[in-house]
Design a protein around this motif. Structure first.
Motif, PDB file in Angstrom:
ATOM      1  N   ASN A 155       0.910  -1.314  -0.130  1.00  0.00           N
ATOM      2  CA  ASN A 155      -0.052   0.159   0.032  1.00  0.00           C
ATOM      3  C   ASN A 155       0.810   1.224   0.171  1.00  0.00           C
ATOM      4  O   ASN A 155       0.560   2.138  -0.713  1.00  0.00           O
ATOM      5  N   ASP A 156       2.014   1.171   0.709  1.00  0.00           N
ATOM      6  CA  ASP A 156       2.844   2.230   0.798  1.00  0.00           C
ATOM      7  C   ASP A 156       3.310   2.714  -0.607  1.00  0.00           C
ATOM      8  O   ASP A 156       3.515   3.669  -0.901  1.00  0.00           O
ATOM      9  N   ARG A 160       2.904   5.758  -3.263  1.00  0.00           N
ATOM     10  CA  ARG A 160       4.074   6.838  -3.244  1.00  0.00           C
ATOM     11  C   ARG A 160       4.193   7.342  -5.047  1.00  0.00           C
ATOM     12  O   ARG A 160       4.282   8.606  -4.826  1.00  0.00           O
ATOM     13  N   LEU A 164       4.220  11.148  -5.616  1.00  0.00           N
ATOM     14  CA  LEU A 164       5.755  11.934  -5.956  1.00  0.00           C
ATOM     15  C   LEU A 164       5.597  12.282  -7.380  1.00  0.00           C
ATOM     16  O   LEU A 164       6.419  12.874  -7.925  1.00  0.00           O
ATOM     17  N   MET A 168       1.149  15.968 -11.094  1.00  0.00           N
ATOM     18  CA  MET A 168      -0.039  15.631 -10.524  1.00  0.00           C
ATOM     19  C   MET A 168      -0.287  16.525  -9.085  1.00  0.00           C
ATOM     20  O   MET A 168       0.817  16.827  -8.253  1.00  0.00           O
ATOM     21  N   CYS A 169      -1.531  17.207  -8.862  1.00  0.00           N
ATOM     22  CA  CYS A 169      -1.974  17.622  -7.731  1.00  0.00           C
ATOM     23  C   CYS A 169      -2.296  16.470  -6.708  1.00  0.00           C
ATOM     24  O   CYS A 169      -3.108  15.700  -6.907  1.00  0.00           O
ATOM     25  N   PRO A 170      -1.306  16.424  -5.578  1.00  0.00           N
ATOM     26  CA  PRO A 170      -1.550  15.113  -4.797  1.00  0.00           C
ATOM     27  C   PRO A 170      -3.017  15.224  -4.114  1.00  0.00           C
ATOM     28  O   PRO A 170      -3.680  13.971  -4.099  1.00  0.00           O
ATOM     29  N   SER A 171      -3.602  16.214  -3.714  1.00  0.00           N
ATOM     30  CA  SER A 171      -4.688  16.247  -3.127  1.00  0.00           C
ATOM     31  C   SER A 171      -6.137  15.954  -4.085  1.00  0.00           C
ATOM     32  O   SER A 171      -6.988  15.181  -3.861  1.00  0.00           O
ATOM     33  N   TYR A 172      -5.849  16.161  -5.365  1.00  0.00           N
ATOM     34  CA  TYR A 172      -6.692  15.933  -6.347  1.00  0.00           C
ATOM     35  C   TYR A 172      -6.469  14.344  -6.487  1.00  0.00           C
ATOM     36  O   TYR A 172      -7.544  13.704  -6.829  1.00  0.00           O
ATOM     37  N   MET A 174      -5.530  12.459  -4.466  1.00  0.00           N
ATOM     38  CA  MET A 174      -6.001  11.627  -3.234  1.00  0.00           C
ATOM     39  C   MET A 174      -7.535  11.341  -3.080  1.00  0.00           C
ATOM     40  O   MET A 174      -7.998  10.457  -2.649  1.00  0.00           O
ATOM     41  N   LYS A 175      -8.218  12.301  -3.757  1.00  0.00           N
ATOM     42  CA  LYS A 175      -9.752  12.464  -4.145  1.00  0.00           C
ATOM     43  C   LYS A 175      -9.969  11.128  -4.710  1.00  0.00           C
ATOM     44  O   LYS A 175     -11.081  10.308  -4.541  1.00  0.00           O
TER      45      LYS A 175
ATOM     46  N   LEU B 212       8.593  17.394  -0.497  1.00  0.00           N
ATOM     47  CA  LEU B 212       7.967  16.668  -1.434  1.00  0.00           C
ATOM     48  C   LEU B 212       8.699  17.284  -2.908  1.00  0.00           C
ATOM     49  O   LEU B 212       8.113  16.493  -3.867  1.00  0.00           O
ATOM     50  N   THR B 218       1.760  24.148  -7.187  1.00  0.00           N
ATOM     51  CA  THR B 218       1.209  22.897  -6.910  1.00  0.00           C
ATOM     52  C   THR B 218       0.882  23.137  -5.540  1.00  0.00           C
ATOM     53  O   THR B 218      -0.219  22.575  -5.012  1.00  0.00           O
ATOM     54  N   GLN B 221      -2.123  25.021  -5.410  1.00  0.00           N
ATOM     55  CA  GLN B 221      -3.495  24.457  -5.777  1.00  0.00           C
ATOM     56  C   GLN B 221      -3.898  23.523  -4.763  1.00  0.00           C
ATOM     57  O   GLN B 221      -4.790  23.389  -4.601  1.00  0.00           O
ATOM     58  N   ASN B 222      -2.715  22.673  -4.113  1.00  0.00           N
ATOM     59  CA  ASN B 222      -3.307  21.918  -3.189  1.00  0.00           C
ATOM     60  C   ASN B 222      -3.992  22.203  -2.220  1.00  0.00           C
ATOM     61  O   ASN B 222      -5.045  21.693  -1.745  1.00  0.00           O
ATOM     62  N   PHE B 225      -7.446  23.050  -3.095  1.00  0.00           N
ATOM     63  CA  PHE B 225      -8.325  22.030  -3.229  1.00  0.00           C
ATOM     64  C   PHE B 225      -9.036  21.571  -1.823  1.00  0.00           C
ATOM     65  O   PHE B 225     -10.174  21.295  -1.855  1.00  0.00           O
ATOM     66  N   VAL B 258       0.265  18.907   3.539  1.00  0.00           N
ATOM     67  CA  VAL B 258      -0.329  19.743   2.333  1.00  0.00           C
ATOM     68  C   VAL B 258      -0.411  18.419   1.347  1.00  0.00           C
ATOM     69  O   VAL B 258      -1.449  18.657   0.458  1.00  0.00           O
ATOM     70  N   PHE B 259      -0.013  17.489   1.617  1.00  0.00           N
ATOM     71  CA  PHE B 259      -0.104  16.354   0.439  1.00  0.00           C
ATOM     72  C   PHE B 259      -0.502  14.780   1.284  1.00  0.00           C
ATOM     73  O   PHE B 259      -1.238  13.889   0.321  1.00  0.00           O
ATOM     74  N   ILE B 264      -3.690  16.028   5.773  1.00  0.00           N
ATOM     75  CA  ILE B 264      -4.490  17.175   4.887  1.00  0.00           C
ATOM     76  C   ILE B 264      -5.537  17.753   5.735  1.00  0.00           C
ATOM     77  O   ILE B 264      -6.173  18.747   5.492  1.00  0.00           O
TER      78      ILE B 264
END
Lengths: 191, 545
Positions: A155-156, A160, A164, A168-172, A174-175, B212, B218, B221-222, B225, B258-259, B264
């Motif tokens: 999973n880790d 990743r 990384l 990409m926007c990570p929180s995007y 993440m959703k 990171l 980014t 943007q994060n 979001f 942030v990520f 978050i």
């Protein structure tokens, strides 16, 4: 499990429970380096000695399961408590679960002569087979723990790359993380 | 170092390990315990020596020819420079008070993880190479020479210490084994032998301002979001200020917030808090990292990476700095920043603009912790809170090592939790506050490949969590550290599967009653809150009803 234990043999086992389990504990402690074994024996506080307390909490009720009415889920829970710790330590799979089989050496010394005197050799051997079954169950638990470690690692790793990935926007992501993970898992299974 | 076993060896199952002197027990480097080596390009970016490709399992680690001289010179230099290191090498009487206090020893049972033994790996070289008795008597005086095997052993165990300093609490001489690890890692870094999980964040931080490597757009943007999520879950529109010149306060938090999940949600808590009180603050896309993996590399690197915080505070012209929930960030801020890159005369002593409280504890460094700030706001009745929104949670609090042992912050987070939650349960006394157990993955050891090590190290903490989980039904482990938030979920998954992990500010965010908020059936994670969710079939209430 244990249900058919001969009454006479059970009496001997109940009588010898204290010395047997104490020796068993010592044997498990000694599977660690000498300095550690000393510490495991000495420190009584369960929070200052998590390995020691996991042993102490498991072996007494496990022995009861062996000589009494064993409940499969309780047995497994107790074995889990004992083996989960060893599954992430410096043990090979064999030495991690050998502590269950090693109980036979102790019982042989403590119980076998008395059992033989009463003509209970056959019953005694059946009891040893019961220990073997517990040992095999411990191996199941060990494997479950190892699989869990690898799942956690996987999973880790799966998380990743998208975290990384520069663009990409990570929180995007993440959703969509759960879907993304599921897709990746599916791909892995397929290939 | 790893080798194929012969059939005879395979059949031998030793239950009792050998009883030998520690120097005679060879260290075997095992997968699952070590982290992958630093990539050469990441070593090169920050100008560190000997960037090269190598593997801990190889015999040849690609050491430069004159490595012994470099090691000894490096050690001599540090013995002269750091009085503490010299004293720690000299005064240990091996009383063993620290021996059983380390989470790695308690979880692994490996005697070389006793802090006294781990430090002894270096101390023996100090004796053997630098003291008269050790030079003459060698092993009789507890000394040994530096060899490749010794260096490998030091490497292996320096990355089995999270610099949590629990051992130092029990040392009658005050020896801080974390400082021995810090120097040990500095020596390792003379040969390009860092681990990548530390080196890459260092290189990223040097290039883009955060571990990171999130570029400014980014980063921004994060956070935006997360504002969209807040709009969905709370019904409040937040437009956070970025790089705003002349703001009163600069806010710096670890980029993990942030990520990374669940960090978050903690960040969403910060956003709600600042909006709630109308704080004049700014985020920075340059000082976009509160954490400092340089601190796990060398003190010089820590200083270099830390410099951006004051530099940005100066550029933006803020009055003081507020810091988010992080662990080692606070060790650096509290104990090093002021002399690394300060004192910052251009900043003012932090004063809470809403309550007037002067934070005299930060008179010199000019930076305070979000928990100090939030606790002060609650104490003065500046926050509208509905703790019932956290009623489905039975919360315990993990004192993160650095904010607790490193800066003495014990009460503020507890005060906050008690005000935003109705169900708070402490873990046993000898596992919290000063005596808190490390998460098991700090100091740059939060990689994936060393999971066995992390799970061993996490056992003592998890053991205490398991106790409150079984006794009180605790289902949420709160903390004030981004690494904790990143690594404790894995530890819980293995040891106590029914317990989740959150930041204290997430709990605050969930309890805050925001002006103009709509019905909030879910928490900041988008999960329904029992008792707040609409009953099935219930119509959504529209404005004109």
């Amino acid at each position: 499990m244990g249900r058919n234990l001969h009454k006479g043999l059970r009496e001997i086992l109940v009588h010898k429970k204290g010395p047997i389990v104490e020796k068993w504990r010592e044997l498990i402690h000694k599977s660690y380096p000498p300095e550690t074994a000393q510490f495991l024996k000495r420190e009584k506080d369960r929070f200052s000695n998590p390995i020691g307390s996991s042993i102490e909490d498991s072996i007494w009720p496990l022995f009861d399961q062996l000589i009494g009415e064993a409940d499969p889920s309780t047995t497994k829970k107790l074995l889990d408590n004992l083996v989960r710790v060893r599954a992430v330590q410096d043990f090979t799979p064999a030495s991690a679960v050998q502590i269950i089989f090693a109980l036979k050496q102790i019982v042989r010394k403590e119980v076998l002569p008395a059992a033989q005197k009463k003509g209970l050799l056959r019953e005694y051997l059946e009891f040893e087979s019961e220990i073997d079954r517990f040992g095999l169950l411990a191996f199941d638990v060990f494997m479950e723990c190892r699989e869990r470690v690898w799942e956690i690692k996987r999973n880790d790793l799966l998380k990743r790359p998208y975290l990384l990935a520069g663009g990409m926007c990570p929180s995007y992501m993440m959703k969509r993380g759960i879907k993304h993970l599921e897709k990746l898992k599916k791909e892995i299974t397929q290939h | 170092m790893a080798k194929e076993l012969t059939p005879q060896e395979m059949l031998r199952i030793d239950l009792t390990p050998p009883n030998k002197d520690w120097m005679d027990i060879p260290t075997v480097i095992k997968p699952g315990i070590y982290c992958y080596p630093a990539k050469p390009e990441k070593v090169e970016i920050v100008g560190m020596p000997n960037p090269h490709v190598w593997s801990p399992l190889d015999d040849d680690w690609g050491l430069p020819e004159d490595w012994k001289e470099t090691f000894l010179e490096g050690m001599r230099e540090r013995l002269n420079k750091h009085r503490s290191f010299k004293i720690f090498m000299d005064i240990c009487v091996r009383c063993g008070a620290c021996a059983d206090k380390c989470h790695f020893f308690l979880g692994s049972g490996d005697p070389k993880n006793m802090p006294v033994a781990r430090a002894e790996l270096i101390r023996s070289v100090y004796r053997g190479e630098f003291t008269k008795a050790g030079k003459i008597l060698g092993r009789l005086a507890g000394g040994r020479k530096i060899t490749e095997d010794v260096l490998k052993e030091i490497w292996y165990y320096m990355f089995q210490c999270t610099e949590c300093r629990r051992c130092s609490l029990f040392c009658p001489y005050g020896i801080d084994t974390a400082e021995v690890t810090i120097i040990g890692r500095e020596l390792i870094n003379l040969f390009g032998l860092n681990i990548n999980w530390i080196q890459e964040p260092v290189a990223n931080c040097y290039e883009t301002g955060n571990h990171l490597g999130l570029l400014p757009h980014t980063f921004k943007q994060n956070i935006e979001f997360m504002c969209m999520d807040i709009e969905d879950f709370v019904g409040v529109t937040i437009e956070p200020p970025f790089n705003k010149k002349g703001a009163e306060i600069l806010f710096v938090t670890p980029s993990g917030d942030v990520f990374a999940d669940p960090g978050i949600y903690t960040l969403m808590g910060y956003l709600l808090l600042f909006e709630h009180i109308g704080l004049d603050y700014t985020w920075s896309t340059y000082a976009s990292e509160g954490g400092n993996f340089g601190f796990f590399t060398s003190l010089d690197m820590a200083q270099r990476l830390n410099a951006k915080i004051y530099a940005e505070a100066k550029r933006l012209g803020v009055k003081w700095i507020l810091g988010g929930e992080c662990g080692h960030m606070w060790r650096v801020v509290h104990q090093y920043m002021n002399t690394f890159n300060g004192p910052p005369e251009f900043l003012e002593e932090p004063v809470n603009p809403l309550t007037g409280t002067k934070f005299e504890n930060a008179k010199s460094a000019k930076m305070i912790h979000i928990s100090e700030f939030t606790a002060d706001l609650i104490k003065h009745g500046k926050l509208k809170l509905n703790p019932k929104r956290n009623d489905h949670l039975k919360v315990t609090y993990h004192d993160s090592c650095n904010p607790s042992r490193g800066m003495g912050m014990f009460e503020e987070p507890r005060y906050i939790i008690n005000n935003v939650c109705n169900n708070f349960y402490e873990m046993p006394e000898n596992t919290i506050r000063e005596q808190t157990f490390c998460c098991g993955s700090g100091a740059g050891l939060n990689a994936g490949e060393n999971m066995e090590l992390r799970l061993r190290g996490g056992l003592p903490r998890a053991n205490a969590v398991k106790y409150v989980h079984e006794r009180f039904g605790v289902n949420m482990l709160s903390c004030v550290c981004a690494i904790d938030r990143a690594v404790l979920p894995a530890s819980m998954e293995y040891w106590v599967p029914d317990v989740n992990v959150c930041g204290v500010s997430e709990l605050v965010g969930n309890a805050l009653i925001m002006e103009g908020e709509h019905d909030r059936p879910t928490d900041l994670r988008g999960e329904e809150i029992p008792g707040f969710a609409k009953a099935e079939g219930e119509e959504e209430v529209t404005e004109d009803v």
